[in-house]
Design a protein around this motif. Structure first.
Motif, PDB file in Angstrom:
ATOM      1  N   GLU A   2      45.472  34.769   0.326  1.00  0.00           N
ATOM      2  CA  GLU A   2      45.184  33.021   1.149  1.00  0.00           C
ATOM      3  C   GLU A   2      45.594  33.381   2.352  1.00  0.00           C
ATOM      4  O   GLU A   2      45.148  32.743   3.533  1.00  0.00           O
ATOM      5  CB  GLU A   2      44.689  31.869   0.393  1.00  0.00           C
ATOM      6  N   GLU A   5      44.930  35.677   5.063  1.00  0.00           N
ATOM      7  CA  GLU A   5      43.212  34.983   5.736  1.00  0.00           C
ATOM      8  C   GLU A   5      43.321  34.165   6.547  1.00  0.00           C
ATOM      9  O   GLU A   5      42.455  34.226   7.101  1.00  0.00           O
ATOM     10  CB  GLU A   5      42.466  35.015   4.468  1.00  0.00           C
ATOM     11  N   TYR A   6      44.028  32.978   6.235  1.00  0.00           N
ATOM     12  CA  TYR A   6      44.253  32.084   6.667  1.00  0.00           C
ATOM     13  C   TYR A   6      44.267  32.452   8.671  1.00  0.00           C
ATOM     14  O   TYR A   6      43.758  31.557   9.613  1.00  0.00           O
ATOM     15  CB  TYR A   6      44.949  31.189   6.426  1.00  0.00           C
ATOM     16  N   LYS A   9      41.626  34.075  10.557  1.00  0.00           N
ATOM     17  CA  LYS A   9      40.657  33.419  10.942  1.00  0.00           C
ATOM     18  C   LYS A   9      41.367  32.297  12.202  1.00  0.00           C
ATOM     19  O   LYS A   9      40.762  32.814  13.110  1.00  0.00           O
ATOM     20  CB  LYS A   9      40.497  32.038   9.939  1.00  0.00           C
ATOM     21  N   LEU A  10      42.601  32.035  12.267  1.00  0.00           N
ATOM     22  CA  LEU A  10      43.245  30.974  12.945  1.00  0.00           C
ATOM     23  C   LEU A  10      43.379  31.846  14.230  1.00  0.00           C
ATOM     24  O   LEU A  10      43.604  31.657  14.852  1.00  0.00           O
ATOM     25  CB  LEU A  10      44.677  30.401  12.752  1.00  0.00           C
ATOM     26  N   VAL A  13      39.897  32.234  15.845  1.00  0.00           N
ATOM     27  CA  VAL A  13      39.444  30.790  16.405  1.00  0.00           C
ATOM     28  C   VAL A  13      39.672  30.668  18.026  1.00  0.00           C
ATOM     29  O   VAL A  13      39.509  30.842  18.719  1.00  0.00           O
ATOM     30  CB  VAL A  13      39.712  29.863  15.817  1.00  0.00           C
ATOM     31  N   VAL A  14      41.584  31.315  17.780  1.00  0.00           N
ATOM     32  CA  VAL A  14      42.018  30.952  18.641  1.00  0.00           C
ATOM     33  C   VAL A  14      41.675  32.473  20.493  1.00  0.00           C
ATOM     34  O   VAL A  14      41.132  32.369  21.231  1.00  0.00           O
ATOM     35  CB  VAL A  14      43.281  31.374  18.329  1.00  0.00           C
ATOM     36  N   LYS A  23      49.283  36.776  19.110  1.00  0.00           N
ATOM     37  CA  LYS A  23      50.312  37.433  18.068  1.00  0.00           C
ATOM     38  C   LYS A  23      50.832  36.306  17.266  1.00  0.00           C
ATOM     39  O   LYS A  23      51.918  36.367  18.679  1.00  0.00           O
ATOM     40  CB  LYS A  23      50.831  39.057  18.322  1.00  0.00           C
ATOM     41  N   PHE A  24      50.404  35.907  16.448  1.00  0.00           N
ATOM     42  CA  PHE A  24      51.996  35.549  15.550  1.00  0.00           C
ATOM     43  C   PHE A  24      53.047  36.155  15.085  1.00  0.00           C
ATOM     44  O   PHE A  24      53.021  37.279  15.174  1.00  0.00           O
ATOM     45  CB  PHE A  24      51.373  34.671  14.717  1.00  0.00           C
ATOM     46  N   PHE A  28      55.564  32.828  11.148  1.00  0.00           N
ATOM     47  CA  PHE A  28      54.933  31.840  11.155  1.00  0.00           C
ATOM     48  C   PHE A  28      54.275  31.275  10.034  1.00  0.00           C
ATOM     49  O   PHE A  28      54.089  31.922   9.218  1.00  0.00           O
ATOM     50  CB  PHE A  28      53.995  32.363  11.785  1.00  0.00           C
ATOM     51  N   THR A  29      54.932  29.731   9.499  1.00  0.00           N
ATOM     52  CA  THR A  29      54.098  29.184   8.141  1.00  0.00           C
ATOM     53  C   THR A  29      52.809  28.284   8.390  1.00  0.00           C
ATOM     54  O   THR A  29      53.159  27.282   9.423  1.00  0.00           O
ATOM     55  CB  THR A  29      54.784  29.224   7.200  1.00  0.00           C
ATOM     56  N   PRO A  30      51.766  28.972   8.058  1.00  0.00           N
ATOM     57  CA  PRO A  30      50.834  27.910   8.027  1.00  0.00           C
ATOM     58  C   PRO A  30      51.181  26.591   7.612  1.00  0.00           C
ATOM     59  O   PRO A  30      52.247  26.402   6.448  1.00  0.00           O
ATOM     60  CB  PRO A  30      49.853  28.110   7.088  1.00  0.00           C
ATOM     61  N   SER A  31      50.664  25.738   8.539  1.00  0.00           N
ATOM     62  CA  SER A  31      50.779  24.060   7.863  1.00  0.00           C
ATOM     63  C   SER A  31      50.980  23.132   7.130  1.00  0.00           C
ATOM     64  O   SER A  31      51.040  22.670   6.090  1.00  0.00           O
ATOM     65  CB  SER A  31      51.060  23.190   8.917  1.00  0.00           C
ATOM     66  N   ASP A  32      49.796  23.930   6.116  1.00  0.00           N
ATOM     67  CA  ASP A  32      49.520  23.840   4.438  1.00  0.00           C
ATOM     68  C   ASP A  32      50.363  23.811   3.929  1.00  0.00           C
ATOM     69  O   ASP A  32      50.628  23.042   2.707  1.00  0.00           O
ATOM     70  CB  ASP A  32      47.617  23.922   4.326  1.00  0.00           C
TER      71      ASP A  32
END
Lengths: 357, 315
Positions: A2, A5-6, A9-10, A13-14, A23-24, A28-32
């Motif tokens: 997940e 995929e997140y 998607k991010l 969008v950007v 490029k991340f 990087f850890t999604p905030s959720d």
């Protein structure tokens, strides 16, 4: 899975918005995910706040009863100890309980230092400058929201007191105008500041909150202390600066957010300036309007609510202080209300009815 | 899949190779308020300002002329306003919420009406009579409206009436007695609301009302116990506190209610601190209390978080 995929998607969008390849970093850890790990209910947050406050209060009473306040050297040592402890605690634990305790220690530490320097009759300029340096150091080292917020408030308060000590007849509204310009810059340059300083987010948001709070409470403090305001022309000059700042913000908003063409944006800005012209008599009202617009623009809900409350207070205060009878005031208010409603009807018919809002 | 989070966009500069312009554009389009939000803001902003100024102007006008308005006109204005708003709440074809707000306004106007009546006729009634009458006259509206803010007003009026009764009529009631009574009253209201939660929609959709009343009950209980422990020990208050606290603890654990569990345990920590203080108020005891509070709160938070995780995983 997940998470991947997140991130994808991010990225999409950007890239879609910015037309740039993104490029991340691997870390990087999604905030959720971060938020889930550190989720605290409102109840526990309040409990932590109250617990930290009570524990610190008991400790202050201990200091008081044991007579530590009688010895300036003890106060200085304790003051420095508390401030150091408060800076170090958030670096080792992010729990809100320790955050609150560190904040209380910070305030106690500052209180001890100020009390001891007053007893030792040290010159105020030195005490204030020292406080500013300690607060700046705290911001750079601690990286805690509460401590950064408090430190910013301390820096602003000490700077204003320093200005007044050294320039006694300065009109306070000049300081208000300068703060307004600084605040607008900070709100509008969010992307710039976040981009320039990599870990800026930890400092930027509490700093912005503190500047907003101090900007809105400065007129309140001066009202309570009943300080002289100086020449009225300086008041009008400060109001003009605030109104021009509002005009710049409105033009920017009409053009980029409401997406009017340049001609309509200029006309709307001029129309807004004419509408706001009466606020030249009392700068705090323009200050309230400026923060309402800035907070709404960046979706800063707390600032928006505080600004509305401040705006209502400043309007009420202005009318309360007017040296006219209740009848005259009622006529002014009724007339203002009816004019605003007419403007509302005009805007609704000319612009809003065609829009799907 | 979860929605794009604002925090991730804000952290883009730290966690990616995004440029300043791209970050600014992403913030403008994905975080800041858009055109429709601005249009709504302009619409409601001007409307609220216009109505606010107009109403303020009317209030100032009446305030100026109040002393020269004949007494029947004064009563007539307030009564007329009350009747008009009440009729509007029934007749207007608006969402039910608007009707409830209008009835709440009517309930407030009932108080204004009694205040104006008292001012005109100088009846010599004390504040207790005023609040009692206000409470009684809005009772029916409170029960038929099923509206949390109105219920809160009603509970505040009941508490105020009781306090004023103790100050102006039953002057021999001690501080401990009145706080104990308020503790019992608010506990009963909160317990009834919780028990009826499954039957009546009010308490299902308005948890905040139960939380506020429970907080008030706990505050009164804690104040009463602290007073009893430090000043004037009272067995009945102590038994009352232990029974209520124990019952709430059992029910909170049974129904997995973190809020009430935390409330009771926090109150218990304060009462314990007061008990320690009753032995000595010297510096050693104050230091001990400070450490006790820090330790107890830490353990409480840890325990509550553990329970919260256990209950969440058990769902």
């Amino acid at each position: 899975m997940e998470n991947k995929e997140y991130i994808q998607k991010l990225t999409e969008v950007v890239e879609q918005v910015s037309s740039e390849k993104i490029k991340f970093t691997p870390s990087f850890t999604p905030s959720d995910r971060y938020r889930e790990k550190n989720k605290r209910s409102f109840t526990i947050n309040i409990l932590s706040l109250l617990g930290g406050f009570l524990a610190s209060l008991a400790f202050v009473l201990f200091l008081f009863v044991s007579g530590f306040y009688k010895s300036e050297s003890s106060l200085i040592i304790f003051g420095l100890f508390f401030i150091s402890a408060s800076i170090l605690i958030p670096r080792y634990s992010k729990r809100i309980f320790y955050d609150t305790t560190s904040t209380c220690f910070y305030l106690i530490g500052f209180g001890c230092l100020v009390f001891s320097t007053t007893s030792l009759n040290i010159e105020e300029n030195i005490v204030l400058s020292g406080s500013i340096i300690i607060a700046l150091t705290t911001i750079l080292i601690a990286h805690s929201y509460l401590l950064t917020f408090l430190s910013t408030l301390i820096i602003i308060s000490c700077s204003i007191i320093l200005i007044h000590l050294n320039i006694p007849n300065l009109n306070i509204y000049i300081i208000l105008a300068l703060q307004g310009v600084l605040l607008t810059y900070i709100y509008l340059q969010e992307a710039s500041i976040l981009h320039q300083y990599k870990k800026a987010a930890k400092i930027y948001y509490p700093l912005r909150s503190a500047l907003t709070v101090s900007f809105l409470t400065l007129p309140l403090v001066y009202d309570m202390l009943d300080l002289a305001f100086g020449y009225k022309y300086y008041t009008w000059a400060s109001s003009s600066v605030l109104l021009l700042t509002i005009a710049y913000l409105l033009y920017h908003t009409f053009l980029k957010n409401i997406m009017l063409n340049k001609h309509k944006a200029i006309l709307s800005t001029i129309g807004s300036l004419i509408f706001l012209a009466p606020t030249i008599l009392y700068p705090p009202i323009s200050a309230g309007i400026l923060v309402i617009l800035l907070s709404f623009r960046v979706k800063y809900k707390t600032g928006f609510v505080v600004a509305i409350i401040a705006f209502i207070y400043f309007i009420s205060r202005y009318y309360y202080d007017l040296n006219y009878t209740l009848l005259t005031k009622s006529v002014f208010l009724l007339a203002s209300g009816l004019i605003i409603l007419l403007i509302y009807l005009f805007i609704k018919k000319a612009f809003l009815d065609n829009e799907k809002v | 899949m979860k929605k794009i989070q604002k925090e991730d966009i804000i952290n883009l500069s730290e966690s990616s190779n995004i440029s300043k312009q791209a970050l600014a554009k992403t913030l403008e389009e994905k975080v800041y308020n858009d055109r429709s939000a601005w249009l709504l803001f302009i619409r409601y902003g001007f409307l609220a300002l216009g109505i606010g100024f107009t109403i303020a102007g009317l209030i100032f006008f009446f305030a100026y002329n109040w002393s020269s308005i004949p007494k029947f006109a004064k009563m007539g204005i307030v009564q007329g306003l009350l009747i008009v708003i009440f009729v509007l709440s029934i007749v207007l074809k608006t969402p039910p919420q608007i009707g409830k707000i209008l009835l709440t306004a009517c309930s407030v106007l009932v108080g204004v009406l009694f205040a104006v009546f008292g001012q005109i006729y100088q009846t010599g009634a004390n504040a207790f009579d005023f609040f009692l009458a206000w409470t009684i006259f809005i009772t029916l509206w409170v029960f038929i409206t099923n509206f949390a803010p109105l219920s809160l007003l009603y509970i505040v009026l009941i508490n105020t009436t009781l306090v004023l009764y103790s100050q102006q009529v039953a002057k021999d009631w001690s501080f401990l007695f009145i706080t104990g009574l308020l503790f019992l009253l608010n506990t009963l209201i909160s317990a009834t609301a919780l028990a009826l939660k499954t039957k009546y929609s009010l308490f299902q959709r308005s948890n905040w009302l139960i939380y506020v009343v429970s907080l008030a009950a706990t505050s009164f209980g804690t104040v009463a116990m602290v007073h009893s422990v430090i000043d004037d020990f009272n067995t009945y208050i102590t038994i009352q506190y232990i029974v209520v606290a124990g019952s709430v603890l059992i029910v909170a654990i049974r129904y997995k209610d973190i809020y009430h569990l935390t409330l009771v345990l926090f109150s218990f920590i304060i009462v314990c601190s007061a008990w320690f203080l009753s032995f000595s108020d010297g510096e050693a005891m104050l230091l001990f209390i400070s450490v006790f509070i820090l330790t107890a709160i830490s353990f409480l938070i840890k325990g509550v978080l553990h329970l919260q995780k256990k209950w969440k995983n058990g769902e």
